[in-house]
Design a protein around this motif. Sequence first.
Motif, PDB file in Angstrom:
ATOM      1  N   SER A 160       0.710  -1.702  -0.143  1.00 18.77           N
ATOM      2  CA  SER A 160      -0.018  -0.142  -0.283  1.00 18.77           C
ATOM      3  C   SER A 160       1.040   0.750  -0.298  1.00 18.77           C
ATOM      4  N   GLU A 161       2.157   1.153   0.785  1.00 18.34           N
ATOM      5  CA  GLU A 161       2.459   2.209   0.570  1.00 18.34           C
ATOM      6  C   GLU A 161       3.344   2.526  -0.442  1.00 18.34           C
ATOM      7  N   ILE A 162       4.031   1.426  -1.509  1.00 18.53           N
ATOM      8  CA  ILE A 162       4.439   1.906  -2.827  1.00 18.53           C
ATOM      9  C   ILE A 162       3.297   1.733  -3.884  1.00 18.53           C
ATOM     10  N   TYR A 163       1.993   2.026  -3.318  1.00 19.50           N
ATOM     11  CA  TYR A 163       1.277   2.082  -4.688  1.00 19.50           C
ATOM     12  C   TYR A 163       0.465   3.271  -3.892  1.00 19.50           C
ATOM     13  N   ARG A 164       0.867   4.585  -2.715  1.00 21.41           N
ATOM     14  CA  ARG A 164       0.654   5.558  -2.147  1.00 21.41           C
ATOM     15  C   ARG A 164       1.014   6.453  -3.013  1.00 21.41           C
ATOM     16  N   ALA A 165       2.667   5.889  -2.951  1.00 28.68           N
ATOM     17  CA  ALA A 165       4.301   6.826  -3.463  1.00 28.68           C
ATOM     18  C   ALA A 165       4.021   6.839  -4.992  1.00 28.68           C
ATOM     19  N   GLY A 166       3.314   5.828  -5.546  1.00 25.63           N
ATOM     20  CA  GLY A 166       3.474   5.824  -7.015  1.00 25.63           C
ATOM     21  C   GLY A 166       2.824   6.986  -7.808  1.00 25.63           C
ATOM     22  N   ILE A 167       1.058   6.614  -7.047  1.00 26.68           N
ATOM     23  CA  ILE A 167       0.210   7.388  -7.243  1.00 26.68           C
ATOM     24  C   ILE A 167       0.212   8.658  -7.098  1.00 26.68           C
ATOM     25  N   GLN A 168       0.825   9.669  -5.740  1.00 33.39           N
ATOM     26  CA  GLN A 168       1.497  10.686  -5.705  1.00 33.39           C
ATOM     27  C   GLN A 168       2.617  10.945  -6.230  1.00 33.39           C
ATOM     28  N   SER A 169       3.540  10.425  -6.844  1.00 30.29           N
ATOM     29  CA  SER A 169       4.594  10.868  -8.216  1.00 30.29           C
ATOM     30  C   SER A 169       3.868  11.802  -9.315  1.00 30.29           C
ATOM     31  N   ILE A 170       2.462  10.737  -9.778  1.00 25.61           N
ATOM     32  CA  ILE A 170       1.755  11.387 -10.993  1.00 25.61           C
ATOM     33  C   ILE A 170       1.596  12.725 -10.589  1.00 25.61           C
ATOM     34  N   ALA A 171       1.708  13.703 -12.063  1.00 22.44           N
ATOM     35  CA  ALA A 171       1.896  14.638 -11.683  1.00 22.44           C
ATOM     36  C   ALA A 171       0.540  15.734 -11.711  1.00 22.44           C
ATOM     37  N   ARG A 172       0.173  15.973 -10.796  1.00 27.64           N
ATOM     38  CA  ARG A 172      -1.625  16.467 -10.314  1.00 27.64           C
ATOM     39  C   ARG A 172      -1.797  17.879 -11.347  1.00 27.64           C
ATOM     40  N   GLY A 173      -1.584  17.637 -12.543  1.00 33.27           N
ATOM     41  CA  GLY A 173      -1.855  18.087 -13.819  1.00 33.27           C
ATOM     42  C   GLY A 173      -2.908  16.882 -14.696  1.00 33.27           C
ATOM     43  N   GLN A 174      -2.049  16.098 -14.043  1.00 40.43           N
ATOM     44  CA  GLN A 174      -3.023  15.055 -15.218  1.00 40.43           C
ATOM     45  C   GLN A 174      -4.069  14.567 -14.655  1.00 40.43           C
ATOM     46  N   MET A 175      -4.641  15.032 -13.213  1.00 42.90           N
ATOM     47  CA  MET A 175      -5.351  14.813 -12.650  1.00 42.90           C
ATOM     48  C   MET A 175      -6.506  15.732 -12.636  1.00 42.90           C
ATOM     49  N   GLU A 176      -6.307  16.881 -12.999  1.00 47.04           N
ATOM     50  CA  GLU A 176      -6.411  18.007 -14.245  1.00 47.04           C
ATOM     51  C   GLU A 176      -7.441  17.978 -14.422  1.00 47.04           C
ATOM     52  N   ALA A 177      -6.654  17.618 -15.862  1.00 43.75           N
ATOM     53  CA  ALA A 177      -6.868  17.257 -17.147  1.00 43.75           C
ATOM     54  C   ALA A 177      -8.010  16.825 -17.101  1.00 43.75           C
ATOM     55  N   ALA A 178      -7.905  15.289 -16.590  1.00 45.23           N
ATOM     56  CA  ALA A 178      -8.555  14.095 -16.549  1.00 45.23           C
ATOM     57  C   ALA A 178     -10.473  15.125 -15.702  1.00 45.23           C
ATOM     58  N   ARG A 179     -10.562  15.900 -15.129  1.00 46.03           N
ATOM     59  CA  ARG A 179     -11.189  16.179 -14.273  1.00 46.03           C
ATOM     60  C   ARG A 179     -11.734  17.339 -15.118  1.00 46.03           C
ATOM     61  N   SER A 180     -11.265  18.288 -15.995  1.00 48.72           N
ATOM     62  CA  SER A 180     -11.096  18.602 -16.940  1.00 48.72           C
ATOM     63  C   SER A 180     -12.230  18.728 -18.064  1.00 48.72           C
ATOM     64  N   LEU A 181     -12.288  17.059 -18.225  1.00 43.90           N
ATOM     65  CA  LEU A 181     -12.700  16.974 -19.341  1.00 43.90           C
ATOM     66  C   LEU A 181     -14.177  16.229 -18.882  1.00 43.90           C
ATOM     67  N   GLY A 182     -14.526  16.485 -17.051  1.00 47.23           N
ATOM     68  CA  GLY A 182     -15.522  16.276 -17.057  1.00 47.23           C
ATOM     69  C   GLY A 182     -15.601  14.634 -16.390  1.00 47.23           C
ATOM     70  N   MET A 183     -13.864  13.463 -16.909  1.00 50.57           N
ATOM     71  CA  MET A 183     -14.065  12.842 -15.721  1.00 50.57           C
ATOM     72  C   MET A 183     -14.572  12.871 -14.088  1.00 50.57           C
ATOM     73  N   THR A 184     -15.336  11.778 -13.877  1.00 51.23           N
ATOM     74  CA  THR A 184     -15.334  11.821 -12.088  1.00 51.23           C
ATOM     75  C   THR A 184     -13.932  11.170 -11.614  1.00 51.23           C
ATOM     76  N   HIS A 185     -13.687  11.585 -10.276  1.00 51.57           N
ATOM     77  CA  HIS A 185     -12.440  11.337  -9.620  1.00 51.57           C
ATOM     78  C   HIS A 185     -12.320   9.713  -9.723  1.00 51.57           C
ATOM     79  N   PHE A 186     -13.202   8.700  -9.294  1.00 49.83           N
ATOM     80  CA  PHE A 186     -13.204   7.676  -9.720  1.00 49.83           C
ATOM     81  C   PHE A 186     -11.978   6.906 -11.451  1.00 49.83           C
ATOM     82  N   GLN A 187     -12.730   8.043 -12.686  1.00 48.28           N
ATOM     83  CA  GLN A 187     -12.783   7.710 -14.267  1.00 48.28           C
ATOM     84  C   GLN A 187     -11.533   7.930 -14.140  1.00 48.28           C
ATOM     85  N   ALA A 188     -10.675   9.212 -14.216  1.00 45.97           N
ATOM     86  CA  ALA A 188      -9.500   9.910 -13.457  1.00 45.97           C
ATOM     87  C   ALA A 188      -8.638   9.075 -12.612  1.00 45.97           C
TER      88      ALA A 188
END
Lengths: 274, 242
Positions: A160-188
């Motif tokens: 779980s710690e490895i997953y957490r570090a991996g998820i946190q390593s993805i640039a914030r802009g990726q989540m923002e771009a996905a959300r800006s396209l209307g994806m839900t948090h889960f879909q992103a």
Amino acid sequence: MTDENNPHLLPGAPAAQNAQPKRGFDRWWILVAIVAALLIYLVTFKPDPFRRMLLFVADGVRVTLMVTVTSFVLVMVLGLVAGLGRLSKNPVISTIASVYVEVVRGIPLLVQIFAWYFAFPSIIQSIGARFHIPAFENYLANPVGMAILGITFCYGAYMSEIYRAGIQSIARGQMEAARSLGMTHFQAMRYIIIPQAVRVILPPVGNEFVSMLKDSSLVSAVAVADLTRRGREFISQNFIPIEGWSLVALVYLMMTLFATRIVTWVERKTRIVR
Amino acid sequence: MEPIIQIRNIKKFFGSTEALRGVSLDVQKGEVVVIIGPSGSGKSTFLRCINRLEEYDEGSIIVDGIPLDSTQHINQVRTEVGMVFQQFNLFPHLTVLQNITLAQKVVRGRDQAESERVAMELLVKVGIPEKADAFPGQLSGGQQQRVAIARALAMNPKIMLFDEPTSALDPEMIQEVLDVMMTLAKEGMTMVVVSHEMGFARAAANRAILMDNGLIVEEASPDVLFSNPKEERTKSFLSKVL
């Protein structure tokens, strides 16, 4: 994306060091071949005791692989759930996940396996006795099942710690771009963040797999007939500690080296073009 | 006619610093608004409030009749509002085509064939249909930004937001991105653009706005704002960037 913050790189210019995926032959295969050759040599030219012993422990190798692979699959799922739990904004969920990780990481795996095999069934039985549930009263622990549970529960915390570090390593802009396209948090998470995070964490996940393969030898302490236990049986029947433990070590080494190579191969296959 | 974007008195705090100190703005359908201002003036923060990528602490925003007040409304607004980022933010593990089809499929519910058709049409429009199967990492910055525009357009947005779309580009790649933006403006797309590209502002914008210190300082047609500003703050800013 690591290049974004590097002032020496023009945007769009390929990053010099990481641009080309490594090609060609992975030289560590040579080490795998050497160990394999040594094993073949021993079995062919020193059949007594090596060939005899290898045939004796073969079912133990199967048990070791079965326990490791089954636990690994479960660990990947449990680790993802617990890792997402720790990142959750919901304080109840993140607290539960954090307590799980902190507690489990602080207890030796062998002790955890003993607890699952010896203590857990007693608890079930006494609950059964207290509330008169026959299925619980007559509950008997399956050694392999408890071994897999013990390893999964323990390694799930590390994963779980490895997953957490991996998820946190993805640039914030990726989540923002996905959300800006209307994806839900889960879909992103599902389509954008986790697929990238999984690639990032492949090397440490591979390490965990190798560690699990080795730590699976601890299950020999709860009557699981794995490679270590079968090896010990053969050695004590034949009084050959030097040859016997050398062979057990070589077989583990063969498996771990092979697993490491497979991880490297997968890593190359899934590398993101940058 | 009712403005398609209605922003009333938006305030935003980062800790104790006030990033936005009460900003109001109406944008009419088909209008192109360019926002300029020094870094730290709050212009990007303001833009990001319009699709609620940035939370705001006070005020209200209504986009196309939908108030930004609940998760459901926010997601609804986001499907109607495309956004282009300074750092492109393409999905590096997906091909160009997949970048453009993904949200069409999972948000709009289009099938594979339909979303690919839309994607290819847009790639032709931004001038790089031959890159459909490339990965973002294999493209130049200008090409990446054009894919990012195509990705946003694939959702058929009513409004496009541009957050410094050319600031991370090599000089020779800026024009290819501005050309695409020009085309959009001519087609009547409603656009809010944070950018210092004066040429684009003069050619395409109906209105230019100077923001400083979390407030709108001056608002006029681009020609007036750039050539004949009223406010001292605008003059001093323009004298540094022109």
